[in-house]
Design a protein around this motif. Structure first.
Motif, short mmCIF file in Angstrom:
data_model
loop_
_atom_site.label_atom_id
_atom_site.label_comp_id
_atom_site.label_asym_id
_atom_site.label_seq_id
_atom_site.Cartn_x
_atom_site.Cartn_y
_atom_site.Cartn_z
N LEU A 92 55.42 58.97 -10.79
CA LEU A 92 54.32 58.58 -11.66
C LEU A 92 54.60 57.31 -12.46
O LEU A 92 53.78 56.87 -13.25
CB LEU A 92 53.99 59.72 -12.62
CG LEU A 92 53.46 61.01 -11.99
CD1 LEU A 92 53.37 62.12 -13.03
CD2 LEU A 92 52.09 60.76 -11.36
N GLY A 93 55.80 56.76 -12.27
CA GLY A 93 56.16 55.54 -12.99
C GLY A 93 56.62 55.78 -14.41
O GLY A 93 56.65 54.86 -15.22
N LEU A 94 56.97 57.02 -14.71
CA LEU A 94 57.45 57.37 -16.05
C LEU A 94 58.97 57.30 -16.09
O LEU A 94 59.63 57.42 -15.06
CB LEU A 94 56.98 58.77 -16.43
CG LEU A 94 55.46 58.99 -16.43
CD1 LEU A 94 55.15 60.47 -16.62
CD2 LEU A 94 54.80 58.15 -17.50
N ALA A 95 59.51 57.15 -17.26
CA ALA A 95 60.97 57.08 -17.42
C ALA A 95 61.59 58.41 -17.04
O ALA A 95 61.04 59.47 -17.33
CB ALA A 95 61.33 56.72 -18.86
N THR A 96 62.74 58.35 -16.39
CA THR A 96 63.49 59.56 -16.09
C THR A 96 64.66 59.66 -17.05
O THR A 96 65.15 58.65 -17.55
CB THR A 96 64.01 59.57 -14.64
OG1 THR A 96 64.82 58.42 -14.44
CG2 THR A 96 62.87 59.57 -13.64
N LYS A 97 65.08 60.86 -17.27
CA LYS A 97 66.21 61.09 -18.17
C LYS A 97 67.50 60.90 -17.40
O LYS A 97 67.73 61.55 -16.39
CB LYS A 97 66.13 62.52 -18.73
CG LYS A 97 67.24 62.87 -19.65
CD LYS A 97 67.06 64.25 -20.20
CE LYS A 97 67.19 65.25 -19.09
NZ LYS A 97 67.13 66.63 -19.56
N SER A 98 68.32 59.97 -17.83
CA SER A 98 69.62 59.82 -17.19
C SER A 98 70.69 60.17 -18.21
O SER A 98 70.62 59.77 -19.36
CB SER A 98 69.81 58.39 -16.69
OG SER A 98 69.81 57.49 -17.76
N VAL A 99 71.65 60.94 -17.77
CA VAL A 99 72.68 61.42 -18.66
C VAL A 99 74.02 60.86 -18.23
O VAL A 99 74.45 61.07 -17.11
CB VAL A 99 72.73 62.97 -18.65
CG1 VAL A 99 73.86 63.47 -19.51
CG2 VAL A 99 71.40 63.53 -19.11
N ASP A 100 74.64 60.10 -19.10
CA ASP A 100 75.98 59.59 -18.85
C ASP A 100 76.88 60.22 -19.90
O ASP A 100 77.00 59.72 -21.02
CB ASP A 100 75.99 58.06 -18.95
CG ASP A 100 77.36 57.47 -18.65
OD1 ASP A 100 78.31 58.26 -18.38
OD2 ASP A 100 77.51 56.25 -18.70
N LYS A 101 77.49 61.34 -19.54
CA LYS A 101 78.26 62.11 -20.51
C LYS A 101 79.43 61.33 -21.10
O LYS A 101 79.88 61.62 -22.19
CB LYS A 101 78.76 63.40 -19.87
CG LYS A 101 77.64 64.36 -19.52
CD LYS A 101 78.18 65.64 -18.93
CE LYS A 101 77.04 66.57 -18.55
NZ LYS A 101 77.51 67.83 -18.02
N LYS A 102 79.93 60.34 -20.37
CA LYS A 102 81.07 59.57 -20.88
C LYS A 102 80.66 58.66 -22.02
O LYS A 102 81.49 58.22 -22.79
CB LYS A 102 81.68 58.74 -19.75
CG LYS A 102 82.32 59.59 -18.66
CD LYS A 102 82.86 58.75 -17.55
CE LYS A 102 83.39 59.64 -16.43
NZ LYS A 102 83.72 58.88 -15.24
#
Length: 196
Positions: free
Chosen positions: A49-59
């Motif tokens: 849908l062109g929406l932001a996705t959640k990206s998780v960089d635990k470091k």
């Protein structure tokens, strides 16, 4: 949404039925896996849908105290990534959130809050909760694990001991604030020395 509802209904049935602890643990693991897959599907849909996705960089989590500012985070990932005994991550005027990592055989420390109510959620690991009217009369109250919560009324002595074989990860909400803004206690000994 249908998938999440189905998982929730199955989970509720399994967890409330006459199951052994091993069967409940297995069901929780399966539910967690289904929820992870559901989150991935949501992110794919958001991307389509062109929406932001959640990206998780635990470091690269920023474990400073973000109090006074809006703060949005995946609390499960954030809690699991914390390696400190105690880390305050948000301190406001009347509410505070801390993350804790309790070592194997360790505990949060026997304590009582005369003017504070507390919410604790176990993110991962196994523990045993103790309650009492005095420190000397605290008794085992319940065993807790992944996704369980503990609500602590003001004036009640309490403790949670790690009875598992890995660090127990949890987060806690205090109202009003319990610790100084920006508090970080790397070890259990450091945290308990500061508390007492």
């Amino acid at each position: 949404m249908k998938r999440i509802t189905t998982v929730a209904l199955i989970g509720a049935a399994l967890l409330t039925a006459g199951c052994t602890q091993q069967q409940r643990d297995k069901a929780k693991a399966e539910i967690r896996e289904e929820m992870t897959e559901a989150r991935e599907e949501v992110n794919e849909t958001r991307q389509d849908l062109g929406l932001a996705t959640k990206s998780v960089d635990k470091k690269n989590f920023d474990f400073k105290d973000h109090g006074g500012e809006p703060f949005v985070v995946d609390i499960e990932d954030y809690t699991d990534a914390n390696q400190n005994f105690r880390t305050t991550v948000w301190t406001g005027s009347s509410l505070q959130m801390t993350l804790m990592s309790i070592p194997v055989g360790g505990d949060i420390g026997a304590e009582v809050h005369d003017d504070i109510e507390q919410f604790i959620r176990i993110e991962s690991g196994k523990g045993e909760v103790y309650f009492g009217d005095t420190e000397e009369t605290m008794q085992p109250y319940a065993k807790v694990g992944d996704d369980d919560i503990v609500l602590v009324p003001k004036g009640k002595w309490h403790n949670i001991k790690n009875i598992g074989d890995k660090p127990m990860k949890l987060y806690s909400l205090y109202s009003p604030v319990e610790h100084a803004k920006g508090t970080i206690h790397v070890t259990m000994e450091e945290g308990q020395a500061a508390d007492h």
